[in-house]
Design a protein around this motif. Sequence first.
Motif, short mmCIF file in Angstrom:
data_model
loop_
_atom_site.label_atom_id
_atom_site.label_comp_id
_atom_site.label_asym_id
_atom_site.label_seq_id
_atom_site.Cartn_x
_atom_site.Cartn_y
_atom_site.Cartn_z
N CYS A 182 0.84 -1.20 0.00
CA CYS A 182 0.00 0.00 0.00
C CYS A 182 0.87 1.24 0.00
O CYS A 182 1.88 1.30 0.69
N GLY A 183 0.45 2.26 -0.76
CA GLY A 183 1.12 3.55 -0.70
C GLY A 183 0.47 4.41 0.36
O GLY A 183 -0.49 4.00 1.02
N SER A 184 0.99 5.63 0.50
CA SER A 184 0.49 6.54 1.53
C SER A 184 -0.99 6.79 1.39
O SER A 184 -1.73 6.85 2.37
N VAL A 185 -1.44 6.94 0.14
CA VAL A 185 -2.85 7.26 -0.07
C VAL A 185 -3.73 6.15 0.46
O VAL A 185 -4.72 6.38 1.15
N GLN A 186 -3.32 4.91 0.13
CA GLN A 186 -4.14 3.78 0.58
C GLN A 186 -4.06 3.62 2.08
O GLN A 186 -5.06 3.27 2.72
N PHE A 188 -3.72 5.99 4.21
CA PHE A 188 -4.58 7.05 4.72
C PHE A 188 -6.04 6.62 4.63
O PHE A 188 -6.80 6.72 5.58
N MET B 1 4.51 1.42 -9.16
CA MET B 1 3.50 1.21 -8.10
C MET B 1 3.29 2.49 -7.32
O MET B 1 2.19 3.00 -7.18
N LYS B 2 4.42 3.03 -6.89
CA LYS B 2 4.30 4.20 -6.04
C LYS B 2 3.79 5.41 -6.82
O LYS B 2 2.96 6.17 -6.34
N LYS B 5 0.10 5.34 -7.19
CA LYS B 5 -0.58 5.79 -5.98
C LYS B 5 -0.60 7.32 -5.92
O LYS B 5 -1.59 7.95 -5.62
N LEU B 9 -3.68 10.04 -5.76
CA LEU B 9 -3.82 11.06 -4.74
C LEU B 9 -3.99 12.43 -5.39
O LEU B 9 -4.85 13.23 -5.01
N TYR C 24 12.22 6.97 4.03
CA TYR C 24 12.58 7.69 2.82
C TYR C 24 11.92 9.05 2.87
O TYR C 24 11.03 9.31 3.66
N GLN C 26 9.55 11.91 2.07
CA GLN C 26 8.16 11.87 1.61
C GLN C 26 7.66 13.26 1.24
O GLN C 26 6.47 13.54 1.30
N VAL C 29 4.64 13.36 -1.40
CA VAL C 29 3.34 12.93 -0.88
C VAL C 29 2.83 13.94 0.15
O VAL C 29 1.66 14.32 0.14
N PHE C 33 -0.81 15.98 0.46
CA PHE C 33 -1.72 15.97 1.60
C PHE C 33 -1.86 17.35 2.23
O PHE C 33 -2.89 17.69 2.77
#
Lengths: 282, 447, 316
Positions: A182-186, A188, B1-2, B5, B9, C24, C26, C29, C33
């Motif tokens: 899972c990545g951060s979005v998932q 979350f 993959m990343k 994601k 988002l 790592y 981030q 990301v 958010f």
Amino acid sequence: MDTSSAFKGTVIVKHIFICLIAFVMLYPVLWMLGSSFKPANQIFTEIWFWPKEWNFQNYVSGWSGFQGSSFARFLVNSSLVSAGAVLGNVITCSMAAYAFARLNFRFKAVCFALMLMTIMLPLHVTLIPRYILFNNLGWVNTFAPLIAPKWVATDGFFIFLTVQFIRGLPRELDEAATIDGCGSVQIFWRIIIPLALPALITTMIFTFMWTWDDFFSQLIFLSDVTKYTVPLGLRLFLDSSSQSDWGPMFAMSVLSLVPCFILFITLQKYFVEGIATSGLKG
Amino acid sequence: MKTKKTKGLLLIVSSVLLMATAACSSGGGNTPEGAAATAGSEPSAETIELRMTWWGSQTRHDLTTKMIALFEEKYPNITIKPEYSGWDGYFDKLSTQVAGSNAPDIIQMDYAFLSDYAKRGTLLDLTPYSSDGTLRTEEHDKSMIDAGSIDGKLYAVTLGVNAPGVVYNATVLQELGIAEPEESWTWKDFAEMSNQIAEKKGSGYYGTPDISGTTNMFEIYARQYGTGLFADNQLGPSQEVITNWFNYWQELRDSGGATTPEITAAMTNALETRPLSVGQSAFDFAWSNQLLTYLNVQKDQSHKLKMQVIPHGENETKIGEYLKPGQFISGNAKTEHPKEVAMLIDFMVNDPEATAILGSERGVPVNASIREQLKPTLTESEQLVFDFIDLVSQHSSNIDPPYPQGFSEIDKNFKSASEQIAFGQGSIEQVTEQFITGSNQILGKSK
Amino acid sequence: MSTELLAVKRRQSKTQRRRLGARYNQNGVALLFLAPWLIGLVCLTLGPMAASLYYSFTDYSILESSRWIGADNFVTMFTADPLFTQSLKVTFIFVFVSVPLKLMFALAVALLLNKGIRGLGIYRTVYYIPTLLGGSVAIAMLWRKMLGGDGLLNQLLAMTGIHAPDWVSNPKYSLYSIVLLSVWQFGSSMIIFLSGLKQVPPEYYDASSVDGAGKIGQFLHITLPVLSPVIFFNVIMQTITAFQSFTQAFIISNGSGGPVNSTLMYSLYLYKKGFSFFQMGYASAMAWILVLLIGIFTLLVFGSSKYWVHYEDGGK
């Protein structure tokens, strides 16, 4: 046998105790409810909450409102503003909170301190610059100045609240999820949001109530009576420079508590049953 | 993959933002009125829109919007957008709007704030329009014109004439065998009557509320000894006059004629809560238009309330009583349509039909012939108010110039000072001295 | 701390060590958010904040443009304004009396209502009702009816022969009647505690029951540590809110802060200066002094947090 009756005894005492406090807590509200059925000159001279005679006139004249905008209009307006604010706060504050609680990024400490600082500055001194800003955007006399700020997470209170909750969740969950790909979005969406639900519910209740109650900014930003919200509608009954219609004001105050009340009753059960955290936490 | 994601988002975030901006811009789209008003006259549209704001009760909202409808009927090219509220927050909002250059074109104004707004250049100078006849003031009382003028310029037109007085419960006085007060009564008479009432009625009933902290009523006392509240940008009354005033009320409290400090502090301006309304006193100090409210809200509706002038001073050098503007109507200095603003103001105070609608809700009309015209239509209680104004116009002296900037702060300090004395937190001399130095400091700064 | 919890913590710190290696950057990301918040900060928040900071060095009156006067406002505040000192005093008393009382009360009721009693939902709602009333105008009338000179409380006291003062209008007690009002509206803190209590995994209690820990032991060793982030939040937020307290004093004293300035809260005075007396420059200066005060306090609490706040995420 003995222990069980003693146990029953403590339960009864506990109930009596809670009821007693509950009555003290409630009396003023009962008084308000009672007042909404009293003619104006009795509101100020009687202390006992039970009206001598029941008079529904206050509700009738309060509901009829002003210049063709019935009180229903104010309720609808308030609902729109509150719903917009709740949605915005829940989404954007939880996003920001996740970043602060779980992600590593540059200037995190600075950002966090800035966020707290925005909570500390009294509203009254930023009101005029904000008014000028929204006026230049052409937003004055619309709901936008009341809703838009919530969609950009300006309520630091809820960010901080949610941060505290997320930090109360074990990191192992995230890590297990990361291993599962899972990545951060998932993380979350699938893990943090469900587990931080009590915080989100709290955010909903508070945002709704505070928006529903907020007199000052709504007064400043709304000018058109057809756009008035409940707090502004209630103040229309009162004019401390001449005569106030206290009866209708109390009647409509009671009425305007109903949505808050329903919302609270619906959402409060999440504090009992809550969510199935235990399975996840193990 | 990343990256996938992250893209997801991005989508979420951007759609959220889109929603937010959409919500905002659709909201913004709802205000052509506001935008048009500030943008001014669009060449294509001939209609002029003016925004008008006032505070008041529901009755006032109803009457004023009716008056506006009549105006729009007579001048089809002008629309008036009403913005009304109660007193709470009215001036907070107004000052914010002024700061944002978005204040309404027509503004109901209060005497206490007139200087604050006019001297800072926020109100429209109406003098040109009164001299070219757009805004007719010939039939207005001279003293009311003066009251709305600063440095020779007319900034505000009186909507209703008021006078301070003592409201008394005639039924209670009769019941106690006390003669009703006459125009010539003095502060000494007032104290004697208050003590008598308190004594005869027994505990929990007072002659009068303690109004020693009400600046407006003290002003009349000060005028009786020759000075207004302010003179030459200093506090007007001497230390002796202020001390005498506080001493007078101290004695009245001690003798039981006036309310106790606690009851006084519990009083609000809301007339429904005043001792006279809830059946705790036989007197109260009030403005003439408030008599109507008292009549409506008093606990025992069978009681008769009447009004008399403020008691005279012993050996007074002049009469303190005066006629005062209840509320003003003013224009915004930045309005795009000053002439139309003047037209509406003229309509409001001089048009027979408009004034018939407005009646005496804001006080007795300022225009003498309108006043005559209204007389036959008055209710019994309105008649009382009109008679009182007539009485005062025969027994009064001219109003002083509008209060200087800084008045609201001094007003608040005066109330604090009286509370300090009543609760025994300082001697009268000491508190008075502090009050005087504090006030002169405030006045010195605001000049 | 109980052994079970220690064991849990040990497990956590082990995973934490593992994680540290895998950390790592981030930034990307996080930016996503934080995007709404950043937009809000830049577009809506920072501008007005900067403006108010600028005003604090001017004589801004709201109605006309401002003039730079240097530090005059700050000098006046600390040398020639007795009401400023008075409002500071009132606010400090209010903060240090009302916040602990309110929080203890809220925590006690939250614990009571968390489990083990029938009709919980109803009680919870009942206790929340005063908070629902918020800053409604009705509260002002209500409070006088309850605590005024011949209010309900004094009538009850009179039956027992006690002659009591007017709790709202006597300057000796008026501030405390507002403290009481604020404690009475403890619902928000209670809700936050309740949702915090939901985070205590039942296994913790099960394990400690096996250990034979008593109720008090469970409370001290399990509930309190797990609840500590939420307690921390409530302490900070309630203190900030109390420092800024405005509405209650405003409605109870009719906007005057009286009698004899006994309820002249800092924010109330600031508001009066800005809006009633047209000294927005001075009000802004006061606001930034308040930020400084609250900031210092918050820093102190944050500094102390490592000694008593336990995060399940391992304190990162």
